[in-house]
Design a protein around this motif. Sequence first.
Motif, PDB file in Angstrom:
ATOM      1  N   ARG A 123       0.863  -1.152   0.119  1.00  0.00           N
ATOM      2  CA  ARG A 123      -0.006  -0.007  -0.068  1.00  0.00           C
ATOM      3  C   ARG A 123       0.830   1.346   0.118  1.00  0.00           C
ATOM      4  O   ARG A 123       0.564   2.248  -0.768  1.00  0.00           O
ATOM      5  N   ARG A 124       1.824   1.267   0.849  1.00  0.00           N
ATOM      6  CA  ARG A 124       2.869   2.424   0.916  1.00  0.00           C
ATOM      7  C   ARG A 124       3.644   2.626  -0.689  1.00  0.00           C
ATOM      8  O   ARG A 124       3.928   3.798  -1.075  1.00  0.00           O
ATOM      9  N   LEU A 126       2.217   1.668  -3.371  1.00  0.00           N
ATOM     10  CA  LEU A 126       1.123   2.159  -4.534  1.00  0.00           C
ATOM     11  C   LEU A 126       1.304   3.922  -4.229  1.00  0.00           C
ATOM     12  O   LEU A 126       1.171   4.320  -5.233  1.00  0.00           O
ATOM     13  N   TRP A 127       1.115   4.222  -2.927  1.00  0.00           N
ATOM     14  CA  TRP A 127       1.145   5.596  -2.802  1.00  0.00           C
ATOM     15  C   TRP A 127       2.169   6.395  -3.394  1.00  0.00           C
ATOM     16  O   TRP A 127       2.221   7.277  -3.673  1.00  0.00           O
ATOM     17  N   GLY A 222      -6.350   0.853  -2.293  1.00  0.00           N
ATOM     18  CA  GLY A 222      -5.301   0.451  -1.214  1.00  0.00           C
ATOM     19  C   GLY A 222      -6.033  -0.517  -0.427  1.00  0.00           C
ATOM     20  O   GLY A 222      -5.470  -1.287   0.384  1.00  0.00           O
ATOM     21  N   TYR A 223      -7.367  -0.727  -0.418  1.00  0.00           N
ATOM     22  CA  TYR A 223      -8.039  -1.872   0.186  1.00  0.00           C
ATOM     23  C   TYR A 223      -8.459  -3.008  -0.660  1.00  0.00           C
ATOM     24  O   TYR A 223      -8.945  -4.089  -0.205  1.00  0.00           O
ATOM     25  N   PHE A 227      -3.018  -5.059  -3.282  1.00  0.00           N
ATOM     26  CA  PHE A 227      -2.195  -4.128  -2.576  1.00  0.00           C
ATOM     27  C   PHE A 227      -2.119  -4.243  -1.165  1.00  0.00           C
ATOM     28  O   PHE A 227      -1.757  -3.367  -0.340  1.00  0.00           O
ATOM     29  N   ARG A 228      -2.311  -5.383  -0.656  1.00  0.00           N
ATOM     30  CA  ARG A 228      -2.089  -5.931   0.649  1.00  0.00           C
ATOM     31  C   ARG A 228      -0.895  -6.476   0.737  1.00  0.00           C
ATOM     32  O   ARG A 228      -0.303  -7.273  -0.021  1.00  0.00           O
TER      33      ARG A 228
END
Length: 461
Positions: A123-124, A126-127, A222-223, A227-228
């Motif tokens: 997730r990080r 991805l951002w 992100g959910y 992306f986990r």
Amino acid sequence: MSIATLLIVIFVVGYLSITLEHNLKLDKAVPALLMGTLMWAVLAFGFNEGWLSIVDHYGDVYNLTSGEEEEQLYGFKRNLIYHFSAAAEILFFLIGAMTIVEIIDLHRGFAIIKNMITHKNKRRLLWAMGILAFVLSAIIDNLTATIILVTLLRKILVKRSYRIWFAGMIIIAANAGGAWSPIGDVTTTMLWIGGKVTAVGLSEYLILPSLVCFVVPFFIAGYLKPFRGKAIRKELIADVEAHRLLSSKKMLWTGLAAIAFVPIFKGITGLPPYLGMMFSLGVVWMVSEYVKPEKNLPRNQKHVYSTHKALSKIEFSSILFFLGILLAVGVLESVVWGSINGEEVGALRYAAESISVAIPNMDVVVLLLGALSALIDNVPMVAATMGMYTYEIDHPIWHFIAYSAGTGGSLLVIGSAAGVAAMGMEKIDFIWYLKKIAWLALVGFLAGAGVFIIIEKFFYA
């Protein structure tokens, strides 16, 4: 069939050939050049025979049967020169920007950015990739930003099944980032150079809608399962191309600062943006001649990092594609198709009035144009709108066109240059993107559009 109708037929056939370039296995520059030049040839033939009239950008109408022949012919020639010079301004601007980016890349300046990504949490990561795509695309353009970040992804993530998810999200972020910057997308550059928007006005109107267009789908993504957890990363140290040169940092910041300086140059001097870009290219070129990429670089190896090599890496086929498109649109803008309130107007202006009658709400029209840009190239679409509408500079419609054409391309993987690049690099399947990413792009597109309409109605009324 009339000459004016023949011109429309040539444009439609050429346009279809461009959209079907993969099926035809033909570079889209070929049909674009044939279309643009053939349309001008047909227009000239019809004009010389006295079968049609043309209208220039001042609204003056020329026809061989309605005045002195020499004066009418001069009016036609002057109109051609105007459209060619308008196209040349955009092309030289793009050549300058593309060369600067290639110079940075030759000196491995982007390796600095690549080595900054150390996240293992998906997730990080991805951002981090999304923020980089959003910011970089506003400075160097969405296509280049996508290529750099997808290349980085291939060096970070082992599993392709996860990589394509990240690549799909990068397309959304890059297109959103390019929409609010005058140098972030070809269409915004066209509107800026064409005198439809100012750099400050474009950014002021679109920074928030573009940010929403980027943030909303990334928040939702992100959910999602891909992306986990933690990413299985490759070892970056083994990547020779990621190693910095002595000149990497210097050329990265010099190049980015030079591109960012172009709007400032225009603001200070009032000169067209392409002159600012040529000035910036000259500065970057000069710096690249004196910096030392390696400590003891042999003289016979200096060409490896030279601007001449950067120039050889530019995709001039893309430049010629834009030339063909802009020339073709110039014909449609020039050929008289009918009259509005007793004034003879070109085909594009006539089409705009017809659409306004059919769909009175311009916000709906622009949203439809944005969705349509996912199916067909947004460059000719924006070029056409520039000839269709006569709104004053920095009118909200021009900003909404910039937003819709830029971000609407994310709805399909083939809808933008960034999407096509990522598709080619990661072999992203069209149907897979349609099922997995398109709905996220649509949510972001509509959310950003909603924010823009709210800003337009309540803050800039």
